[in-house]
Design an enzyme around this catalytic site. Structure first.
Site, short mmCIF file in Angstrom:
data_model
loop_
_atom_site.label_atom_id
_atom_site.label_comp_id
_atom_site.label_asym_id
_atom_site.label_seq_id
_atom_site.Cartn_x
_atom_site.Cartn_y
_atom_site.Cartn_z
N GLU A 136 73.89 32.68 18.13
CA GLU A 136 72.97 33.59 17.45
C GLU A 136 73.64 34.93 17.15
O GLU A 136 73.37 35.55 16.11
CB GLU A 136 71.71 33.80 18.30
CG GLU A 136 70.91 32.52 18.57
CD GLU A 136 70.47 31.82 17.30
OE1 GLU A 136 70.30 32.50 16.26
OE2 GLU A 136 70.31 30.59 17.32
N ASP B 172 71.63 24.56 10.56
CA ASP B 172 72.50 25.38 9.70
C ASP B 172 73.24 24.51 8.69
O ASP B 172 73.32 24.83 7.50
CB ASP B 172 73.51 26.15 10.55
CG ASP B 172 72.83 27.09 11.54
OD1 ASP B 172 71.70 27.51 11.24
OD2 ASP B 172 73.43 27.39 12.59
N HIS C 100 75.53 34.59 13.91
CA HIS C 100 74.68 34.77 12.73
C HIS C 100 74.47 36.25 12.45
O HIS C 100 74.60 36.71 11.30
CB HIS C 100 73.32 34.11 12.96
CG HIS C 100 73.32 32.62 12.82
ND1 HIS C 100 73.79 31.96 11.71
CD2 HIS C 100 72.89 31.65 13.66
CE1 HIS C 100 73.66 30.66 11.86
NE2 HIS C 100 73.11 30.44 13.04
#
Length: 644
Positions: A455, A529, A458
């Site tokens: 995360e 993703d 990202h």
């Protein structure tokens, strides 16, 4: 204030009650038919009867051709031999009788014996019952009468459920449309429909056509015959139709496309005829068919299973009624669907559906109006800003916004609050978009660090790219099917350029790239993703014509007919080029993300450490590590969405 309904509710007979009555009648018949009596008479033989008669114990005898009923004297009841018939079923002394019954062979001889006993004073009275065949007739025909009654009752229920009225078996072909007129109080009006200004304007004009047709026909105009509402699910197509029913002062027939479909052949076409017959009798009138794609699909397209004759006959009848010989111009047809691409071309042409009204997803201004409508019944805090809520829900339909308001009220009630505040709505958006938090899900420390790195990857890549949506919040608390999630602030663009799509793909691949940079390994956590970037890359190459090797060609079919085709619209050589270009696009953005993360590896690790400690981080935490975003000021009022 709504009018009170003073009509008494229609009394409904439960089928189980009818079955119970029939079963009880059969049981009573079987019991009484076998000689049952409340005084509990017992069977005896004819010789036993003569023994009681000769010993002066019989008071009275009633008989017919085959059976005799015996009444004993009160003195005889004291004899122990009559202990079984001494008392009745209630335990009292059975003085009145009868006490016994017996079968007789020859009624004339039996009567002669009774006459002799009476002359000797052995019996007080005897009587011969008149001959009647009703008992035998009833015993023969009663079961058949009960069975016939049960069959008629079941047929009436089946025909009532399938045909919609009349209660007869032949009413199955009647229309199942629900009629709204001046007798029915429909509370939805155009005031309850927020946003959708263009669609409302056209729909209001159709209502005006029927209220004041001379305004348009006096200068030579013709009233439109139909309007088709097209748009994604939840955008308010059926709500617009309800508003028409509430506003129009003409009869309004409402039904679903599936109401025409039945297992019996010819029923669909019969219901269409009956529907338009009723509408013409009450004209001017409006017919609304919801989910018309259930009956209006294109004919003969499905080569796999062949054509459905019953559905096609129903569609043919609908086409004839809407625009054929003998049609009436005072009946307007409204229909709604989210699958306009599969509808038959003959149904879509002018003269049947003259207007196609596209009901799109609401923009930020319309979302604010929709929030104001759904927030009216909710006790909200005074500082709640509907404009802020509208900016937090991009891409939400009207149904989604209604769900957000309801979910926020439930969350506030769960926390024992007296009103709904801003945080409750943010929690509701997170709940609907990301799913329910699973704080008790068992995650090992190694997995938790891997999720945090993913995360943080990202967040880092999206922060460094100009066209990527800036981040609002990152969490590693499992939510729904995802182990972590990141919320972003995308722009509501009408067109998208290639560099914007590439930046978004690079940010999406940032999670897997971070795993590669930190652990030199990858995992299965990037499934969503990969799915997203593959769809984006395929769209760039095959749909939008944004690839140099493929050129300005699209293989997108807006009519929807390509799904019924066995062949691809391109050759095998072109297919290889498409696969190569899609793979190259994704790999280039993956390598680009890896390079960005290598250049900012220390910041990536610092962000992941904070994420492990707090589990949820916000934009301020990124600014503390990376500094201000280099691509201009972030608009605090931009809407947010989620990318896993």
């Amino acid at each position: 204030m709504a009018k009170e309904n003073n009509q008494n509710p229609k009394f409904k007979i439960s089928p189980w009650l009818v079955y119970g009555v029939i079963l009880g009648a059969l049981l009573l018949f079987s019991v009484f038919g076998s000689g049952f009596d409340l005084n509990n008479p017992r069977p005896i033989t004819l010789s036993k009867f003569h023994q009681y008669l000769d010993s002066n114990q019989v008071a009275k005898v009633d008989f017919n051709k085959s059976k005799a009923t015996v009444y004993l004297k009160e003195s005889a009841l004291q004899n122990k031999s009559h202990e079984a018939v001494k008392n009745d079923v209630f335990g009292k002394l059975n003085v009145k009788g009868p006490h016994y019954f017996t079968e007789i062979g020859n009624d004339e001889l039996f009567e002669k014996n009774l006459q002799e006993a009476s002359q000797k004073g052995l019996i007080d009275d005897y009587e011969k019952e008149p001959d009647s065949a009703w008992g035998e007739i009833l015993s023969i025909f009663l079961p058949f009468i009960l069975i016939a009654g049960l069959w008629i009752f079941m047929m009436r229920r089946m025909s009532g459920g399938a045909g919609g009225g009349g209660g007869q078996i032949f009413s199955i072909g009647k229309s199942k449309a629900k009629l709204f007129d001046e007798k029915n109080d429909v509370k939805v009006t155009f005031e309850n429909v927020a946003g959708l200004e263009g669609a409302k304007e056209e729909i209001q004009e159709i209502v005006e056509f029927l209220k004041n047709p001379e305004k348009y026909t006096s200068i030579g105009g013709k009233i439109p015959k139909g309007a088709l509402l097209v748009g994604p699910p939840g955008t308010g197509k059926t709500l617009l139709a309800k508003a028409v029913a509430g506003e129009a002062k003409v009869p309004f027939f409402s039904l679903s496309g599936s109401d025409f479909v039945e297992m019996f052949v010819g029923v669909g076409a019969s219901r269409v005829r009956d529907l338009f017959k009723q509408a013409k009798e009450k004209s001017p009138a409006i017919i609304f068919i919801d989910e018309i794609d259930a009956v209006g699909r294109a004919r003969g397209k499905n080569n796999m299973s062949g054509s459905n004759d019953e559905r096609e006959n129903t569609l043919n009848q609908l086409l004839t009624e809407m625009d054929g010989f003998g049609t009436n111009t005072n009946v307007i047809v409204l229909a709604a669907t989210n699958r306009a691409d599969v509808l038959d071309k003959a149904l879509m042409r002018a003269g049947r559906f003259d207007r196609q009204i596209y009901v799109d997803l609401p923009d930020i201004r319309e979302r604010k109006e929709i929030f104001e409508v759904h927030l009216k019944p909710i006790k909200k805090s005074e500082e709640l800003d509907t404009e802020f809520l509208a900016k937090q829900t991009p891409g939400f339909s009207g149904a989604d916004i209604a769900n957000v308001c309801n979910e926020a009220a439930l969350i506030a009630a769960r926390k024992d609050k007296k009103s709904v505040n801003k945080q409750d709505f943010l929690d509701a958006v997170d709940r609907i978009v990301g799913g329910l938090e699973k704080k008790n899900k068992i995650v090992t420390p190694e997995e938790k660090r891997a999720i945090a790195i993913h995360e943080a990857g990202h967040a880092t890549v999206s922060w460094m790219l100009e066209h990527a949506a800036p981040l609002v919040k990152v969490t590693i608390v499992p939510r729904g099917q995802s182990l972590g999630a990141a919320w972003y602030l995308p722009e509501e663009r009408l067109i998208v350029r290639p560099e914007q799509m590439l930046d978004e793909m690079c940010a999406t691949m940032g999670g897997r790239a971070a795993e590669k940079v930190i652990f030199d390994k990858i995992s299965t956590g990037a499934l969503s993703d990969l799915e997203k970037v593959t769809k984006q890359a395929r769209a760039m190459v095959t749909v939008y014509g944004l690839n140099d090797k493929i050129g300005n060609i699209t293989y997108y079919d807006s009519s929807g007919q390509s799904e019924y085709s066995f062949s691809k619209p391109y050759s095998e050589d072109t297919a290889k080029i498409i696969d190569t270009e899609i793979s190259a696009l994704i790999e280039n953005q993956y390598q680009r993300a890896i390079q960005l993360l290598k250049d900012n590896k220390d910041k990536l690790v610092a962000l992941a450490d904070i994420l492990i400690e707090k589990e949820v981080i916000f934009k301020d935490d990124l600014e503390a590590i990376f500094g201000k975003r280099p691509f201009g000021k972030i608009d605090e009022n931009l809407p947010e969405t989620i990318i896993e």
